[in-house]
Scaffold this motif. Structure first.
Motif, PDB file in Angstrom:
ATOM      1  N   ASP A 130      -7.697   0.937  -3.570  1.00 42.05           N
ATOM      2  CA  ASP A 130      -6.572   1.198  -4.471  1.00 42.05           C
ATOM      3  C   ASP A 130      -6.424   2.705  -4.630  1.00 42.05           C
ATOM      4  O   ASP A 130      -6.812   3.291  -5.641  1.00 42.05           O
ATOM      5  CB  ASP A 130      -6.789   0.522  -5.830  1.00 42.05           C
ATOM      6  N   HIS A 135      -1.021   3.308  -1.728  1.00 40.11           N
ATOM      7  CA  HIS A 135       0.109   2.750  -2.485  1.00 40.11           C
ATOM      8  C   HIS A 135       1.425   3.372  -2.034  1.00 40.11           C
ATOM      9  O   HIS A 135       2.427   2.666  -1.865  1.00 40.11           O
ATOM     10  CB  HIS A 135      -0.088   2.987  -3.983  1.00 40.11           C
ATOM     11  N   SER A 211     -10.774  -2.695  -3.120  1.00 39.69           N
ATOM     12  CA  SER A 211     -10.166  -3.505  -4.166  1.00 39.69           C
ATOM     13  C   SER A 211     -10.349  -4.993  -3.863  1.00 39.69           C
ATOM     14  O   SER A 211     -10.029  -5.455  -2.765  1.00 39.69           O
ATOM     15  CB  SER A 211      -8.671  -3.178  -4.263  1.00 39.69           C
ATOM     16  N   ASN A 213      -8.558  -7.338  -5.115  1.00 40.35           N
ATOM     17  CA  ASN A 213      -7.209  -7.893  -4.923  1.00 40.35           C
ATOM     18  C   ASN A 213      -6.765  -7.745  -3.470  1.00 40.35           C
ATOM     19  O   ASN A 213      -6.122  -8.640  -2.907  1.00 40.35           O
ATOM     20  CB  ASN A 213      -6.209  -7.199  -5.842  1.00 40.35           C
ATOM     21  N   ARG A 214      -7.105  -6.625  -2.867  1.00 43.95           N
ATOM     22  CA  ARG A 214      -6.723  -6.408  -1.472  1.00 43.95           C
ATOM     23  C   ARG A 214      -7.590  -7.245  -0.532  1.00 43.95           C
ATOM     24  O   ARG A 214      -7.093  -7.795   0.450  1.00 43.95           O
ATOM     25  CB  ARG A 214      -6.812  -4.918  -1.134  1.00 43.95           C
TER      26      ARG A 214
END
Length: 311
Positions: A130, A135, A211, A213-214
């Motif tokens: 992250d 991003h 991350s 989430n990733r």
């Protein structure tokens, strides 16, 4: 006042009608973040949504992921080292990092009428951090209408075609000719020539934490490989200077826990044929010559072992 409202309404209706006529030849091409991406992704989207192979053969091997997939895997060279009859398509795209990938690519593997026999997924380990640079790179893809539809469902552009005009300006020639673009050149391979000295994702820096989430996107991909019965090969791509990408060690550990199904295979390509300095464009990408050498090696040493019998 009423007359003004009526005139404004008539103008809106006329504008909407004209927009629908002008933009009909554009189809879904306006939805994507880049004209080349539109051609590349829509071609595969049309193939996998077709229920038969009458028009276009479904690729047997699909390369997906970020720029390491788009730049490092040459379909022609991959095909050259396996039995005749297999077809390879490269659906990788620069900055198609995990959160973008979840919207741009996974839906086609999940919902398509057909799926390939083998999916090769390649990501830079840094793509799972992250980080502000990560991003920023993937934001352009995430903000496209195509990806927003995967996350949000219906969009205002589905009802009001006038709102499509701005993104459709890139396809203005189609408004008049109606001639659709053909399949992308090189079967989706986007090579890099020569060398570059600097890369925003490849400089010497402190290690970034990966991350969850990733990493969950990879877990979702592994689950899909079992549900839809395709072989999944997750690649740790060639890297010129491993010290410049300190996330590699944590990424390796994460893959050990993520890939525990019979359909999933992890291939560490950090130090393989095609990995000498002359074959790199920058720290994380091979140049065109390197991609050719690496693709031949990968086909002989990996694809031959996971492919089903020749069609």
């Amino acid at each position: 006042m009423l007359r003004v409202v009526i005139v404004a309404g008539l103008l809106l209706v006329a504008g909407e009608a004209a927009s629908r006529v002008a933009l009909k030849p554009v189809g879904t091409l306006w939805e994507y973040w880049n004209p080349e991406a539109a051609v590349k992704f829509r071609w595969y989207r049309d193939v996998c949504e077709s229920s038969t192979a009458d028009d276009v053969h479904m690729p047997d091997i699909l390369v997906v992921g970020d720029s390491t997939a788009a730049r490092d895997f040459d379909p022609v060279e991959l095909e050259s080292q396996i039995a005749p009859g297999y077809e390879v398509y490269n659906l990788g795209w620069p900055a198609n990092f995990p959160m973008a990938f979840q919207s741009s690519t996974i839906p086609m593997l999940r919902d398509g009428q057909r799926v390939p026999s083998v999916v090769v997924a390649s990501f830079s380990p840094s793509a799972f951090a992250d980080d502000a640079t990560v991003h920023r790179f993937e934001a352009n893809i995430l903000h496209s209408a195509y990806c927003r539809r995967q996350r949000e469902g219906t969009l205002i552009q589905d009802f009001l075609w006038m709102t499509r005009i701005r993104p459709a300006l890139r396809w203005q020639k189609l408004w008049f000719s109606g001639k659709q673009p053909g399949p992308p050149p090189r079967k989706g391979f986007y090579p890099l020539d020569g060398h570059e000295e600097k890369s925003e994702l490849g400089g010497h820096r402190d290690e970034l934490r990966l991350s969850e989430n990733r990493l969950d996107v990879l877990r979702e991909l592994v689950e899909l490989s079992s549900e839809r019965n395709f072989q999944l090969v997750i690649v740790i791509p060639p890297i010129q200077n491993v010290d410049a990408i300190p996330e590699v060690t944590e990424f390796r550990r994460a893959l050990e826990t993520i890939c525990k199904t019979e359909n999933c295979h992890v291939v560490d390509c950090l130090n393989v044929e095609g990995g000498s300095q002359k074959y790199f464009w920058n720290v994380t990408h091979l140049n065109q010559d390197g991609a050719k050498v690496f693709s031949r090696w990968f086909s002989k040493n990996v694809l031959r072992d996971v492919l089903p019998p020749a069609p």
